[in-house]
Scaffold this motif. Structure first.
Motif, short mmCIF file in Angstrom:
data_model
loop_
_atom_site.label_atom_id
_atom_site.label_comp_id
_atom_site.label_asym_id
_atom_site.label_seq_id
_atom_site.Cartn_x
_atom_site.Cartn_y
_atom_site.Cartn_z
N HIS A 179 5.68 3.70 15.11
CA HIS A 179 4.55 3.43 13.91
C HIS A 179 5.21 2.44 13.48
O HIS A 179 4.16 1.55 13.37
CB HIS A 179 4.06 4.56 12.93
N PHE A 180 6.19 2.33 13.29
CA PHE A 180 6.48 0.43 12.78
C PHE A 180 5.89 -0.64 14.40
O PHE A 180 6.07 -1.41 13.78
CB PHE A 180 8.01 0.59 12.69
N ILE A 181 6.39 -0.25 15.34
CA ILE A 181 5.72 -1.02 16.10
C ILE A 181 4.01 -1.75 16.14
O ILE A 181 4.21 -2.31 16.49
CB ILE A 181 6.24 -0.85 18.19
N SER B 121 -6.64 -14.70 9.75
CA SER B 121 -6.08 -13.79 9.06
C SER B 121 -5.90 -13.17 10.04
O SER B 121 -6.83 -12.26 10.13
CB SER B 121 -5.48 -13.48 7.62
N LEU B 122 -4.68 -12.12 10.46
CA LEU B 122 -5.39 -10.56 10.42
C LEU B 122 -4.34 -8.99 9.36
O LEU B 122 -3.51 -9.72 8.83
CB LEU B 122 -3.91 -10.74 12.22
N SER B 123 -4.90 -8.22 9.77
CA SER B 123 -4.59 -7.26 8.55
C SER B 123 -4.41 -6.04 9.23
O SER B 123 -4.75 -6.05 10.29
CB SER B 123 -5.87 -6.86 7.80
N PHE B 124 -3.07 -5.70 8.86
CA PHE B 124 -2.25 -4.46 9.25
C PHE B 124 -1.76 -3.52 8.50
O PHE B 124 -2.40 -3.76 7.20
CB PHE B 124 -0.56 -4.86 9.55
N LEU B 125 -2.48 -2.29 8.73
CA LEU B 125 -2.87 -1.60 7.93
C LEU B 125 -1.39 -0.18 7.62
O LEU B 125 -0.07 -0.31 8.37
CB LEU B 125 -3.92 -0.32 8.37
N VAL B 126 -1.20 0.59 6.49
CA VAL B 126 0.31 0.86 6.42
C VAL B 126 -0.63 2.10 5.70
O VAL B 126 0.15 2.93 4.34
CB VAL B 126 1.25 0.07 4.94
N PRO B 127 -0.73 2.89 6.45
CA PRO B 127 -1.51 5.03 5.63
C PRO B 127 -0.10 5.73 5.97
O PRO B 127 -0.89 6.77 5.28
CB PRO B 127 -2.18 4.64 6.80
N LEU B 128 0.65 5.15 6.51
CA LEU B 128 1.60 6.95 6.33
C LEU B 128 2.48 7.61 4.80
O LEU B 128 1.73 8.80 4.94
CB LEU B 128 2.70 6.55 7.35
N THR B 129 2.52 5.79 4.17
CA THR B 129 3.10 6.83 3.02
C THR B 129 2.41 6.51 1.60
O THR B 129 2.87 7.43 0.64
CB THR B 129 4.85 6.14 2.47
N SER B 130 1.32 6.09 1.72
CA SER B 130 1.12 5.22 0.78
C SER B 130 -0.39 6.48 0.66
O SER B 130 -0.47 6.85 1.62
CB SER B 130 -0.09 3.56 1.56
N PHE C 141 3.55 0.73 8.49
CA PHE C 141 5.00 0.91 7.47
C PHE C 141 4.73 1.11 5.80
O PHE C 141 3.66 -0.45 5.94
CB PHE C 141 6.03 0.93 7.68
N ASP C 142 5.47 1.41 5.29
CA ASP C 142 5.01 0.64 3.47
C ASP C 142 5.88 -0.45 3.22
O ASP C 142 7.38 0.17 3.71
CB ASP C 142 5.43 2.10 2.45
N PRO C 143 5.83 -1.03 2.73
CA PRO C 143 7.22 -1.94 2.18
C PRO C 143 7.99 -1.22 0.97
O PRO C 143 7.98 -0.36 1.37
CB PRO C 143 6.31 -3.23 1.38
N PRO C 144 9.40 -2.13 1.41
CA PRO C 144 10.70 -1.73 0.36
C PRO C 144 10.30 -1.24 -1.12
O PRO C 144 9.12 -1.80 -1.11
CB PRO C 144 11.48 -2.59 0.68
N PRO C 145 11.25 -0.11 -1.38
CA PRO C 145 10.42 0.85 -2.11
C PRO C 145 11.88 0.04 -3.16
O PRO C 145 12.30 -0.88 -2.90
CB PRO C 145 11.02 2.20 -2.10
N PRO C 146 10.48 0.14 -4.93
CA PRO C 146 12.13 -0.45 -5.39
C PRO C 146 13.30 -0.07 -5.12
O PRO C 146 13.50 1.00 -5.01
CB PRO C 146 11.44 -0.10 -7.23
#
Length: 472
Positions: free
Chosen positions: A409-411, A2-11, A415-420
């Motif tokens: 950054h999206f490329i 598996s590949l792991s990709f980070l979402v550091p910006l808004t978390s 990014f963060d997943p969609p908020p509620p």
């Protein structure tokens, strides 16, 4: 595997959230559960190199397909809405992955600036709140798109005024939640830096950047998207704030900005008539200070008996107008000389670290000043590098730079997943009013006095670099 990709910006930066992608149909399902209708575009974010290139964007069915057939993703299919409300302009724009600006809307608070003599945070927040819906909707309408057509939403989360940032972030989360879109938190100063890569598509890392605005003076070495070294910053007042204050003290019409008004008046003056001292010459670093120069200007106005109370520049006699023009020209010459000296030293430092540097990017609101551009052009010519300045409408705060930085950054999968769809009442927006862009260069530490560190977030660079190390 598996590949792991980070979402550091808004978390929140502790702990850092992650997205995991595998191979085959299971991978497609795991992506789809997060990103709904946009699996192909999102996988594009994972596999592209940081230097975006639109050619050969075909991936195998195991990476992008919902049902197993191969598919090509054109870069223009990546569409990001950018929202900016960090200070006194409400802005939104829609930009494609190949750099096409589909729309750009800016609502200025110039009347408020003129009325209050600067930014009043509470008034600015109310002004943002009044127009944010209209500005965003106009950006979508002008691009002939709706939220259904977007790939992601990007918004400035810092640095800036908390009250103002909250308006933009709340709106961005609302749109992202409603349309199930990835959410990208953007650093305001990085956006000023990276917009140059939209304008100059051949601009590659590393490069040097000077970011100059009403609230910031910053010299950085840009090594990659999200990877910056801070060579110098302001220890008190920024150059844009000094321009604005001087313009107001001289009785200028600042409804369209103090900087442009002062630059225009300075054309009429003798720049050597007032002997202002160049700030911080005794400190051999790349930091900036404009508080002392502001004091010199105020004293010069008093010593020349320039009376601006109830006597705006339009009502001044020819003699008094000339006196004010001389002060304006002398201030501008010394203010920009301070920039020149710091940039010269920064170029020398940057070349020691990255000998391949070929460009100095100058961005931010003050970069619209033609005198600033012409003087800095002399500096880069002496050093055998080139000057890159975005057009004036992309130097001041705008949604285009936020959207484009979101794309960069999206490329890379940041990014963060969609908020509620609806945030709970007790939800606290992730706002970063004091947020350094890069790690401080050892020789760049201020000898003049310590920079304020209270309630400061870790730098964007440190967050991303520590995230990357956790993945190795």
């Amino acid at each position: 595997m598996s590949l792991s990709f980070l979402v550091p910006l808004t978390s929140r930066y502790a702990p850092l959230s992650k997205l995991h992608f595998g191979h085959g149909r299971g991978a497609a399902r795991s992506v789809n559960c997060i990103l709904s209708r946009r699996p192909a575009i999102t996988i594009l974010a994972i596999f592209l190199h940081p230097i975006f290139r639109p050619q050969s964007l075909s991936f195998s069915s195991t990476a992008i397909a919902r049902g197993g057939s191969s598919r090509s993703v054109a870069p223009e299919n990546l569409i990001v809405l950018g929202i900016e409300t960090s200070c006194d302009d409400t802005a939104a724009a829609v930009v494609t992955g190949n750099g096409k600006i589909l729309s750009q809307i800016v609502s200025s608070q110039a009347d408020l600036l003129s009325r209050y003599g600067g930014v009043a945070p509470k008034m600015a927040e109310e002004a943002h709140s009044l127009v944010i819906d209209q500005v965003v909707q106009q950006a979508l309408d002008n691009s002939s798109l709706t939220g259904e057509d977007l790939s992601a939403v990007a918004v400035t989360i810092g640095p800036g005024l908390s009250l103002c940032l909250r308006v933009g972030v709340t709106k961005a989360r609302s749109i992202a939640g409603r349309f199930n879109l990835p959410f990208i938190g953007v650093h305001h100063m990085e956006a000023h830096t990276l917009v140059a890569r939209l304008v100059e598509r051949d601009l590659q890392f590393p490069f040097l950047a000077l970011l100059i605005s009403g609230g910031h003076n910053l010299l950085i070495l840009a090594r990659d998207v999200g990877h910056y070294v801070q060579l110098g910053t302001t220890i008190d007042d920024a150059i844009g704030e000094a321009y604005d204050k001087t313009a107001r003290w001289l009785g200028l019409d600042i409804s369209k900005g103090g900087g442009p008004a002062l630059e225009e008046l300075a054309h009429e003056g003798d720049s050597n008539s007032v002997k202002f001292k160049i700030p911080m010459r005794q400190y051999k670093d790349c930091n900036f200070s404009y508080a002392g120069l502001k004091t010199q200007v105020r004293l010069a106005i008093e010593s020349r008996h320039v009376c601006v109370d109830n006597n705006p520049i339009l009502s001044a006699s020819s003699h008094e107008r000339k006196s004010r023009a001389d002060i304006a020209a002398s201030f501008q010459r010394v203010a920009v000389l301070h920039l020149e000296e710091r940039c010269q030293r920064a170029i020398e430092w940057a070349k020691e670290m990255e000998p391949s540097i070929k460009c100095l990017v100058v961005s931010g609101g003050v970069a619209s000043n033609q005198y600033v551009r012409s003087r800095l052009n002399y500096v880069v010519e002496r050093n055998g590098i080139s000057l890159v300045c975005p057009p004036p409408n992309l130097c001041t705060d705008n949604g285009v730079m936020v959207a484009w930085t979101g794309i960069e950054h999206f490329i890379l999968g940041r990014f963060d997943p969609p908020p509620p769809a609806f945030d709970p009442e007790d939800y606290m927006c992730d706002l970063r009013p004091r947020w350094p862009l890069g790690e401080e260069y050892l020789h760049g530490k201020s000898e003049a006095r310590s920079l304020k560190r209270a309630r400061m977030h870790p730098s964007l660079t440190s967050i991303i670099q520590s995230s990357i190390k956790q993945q190795i």
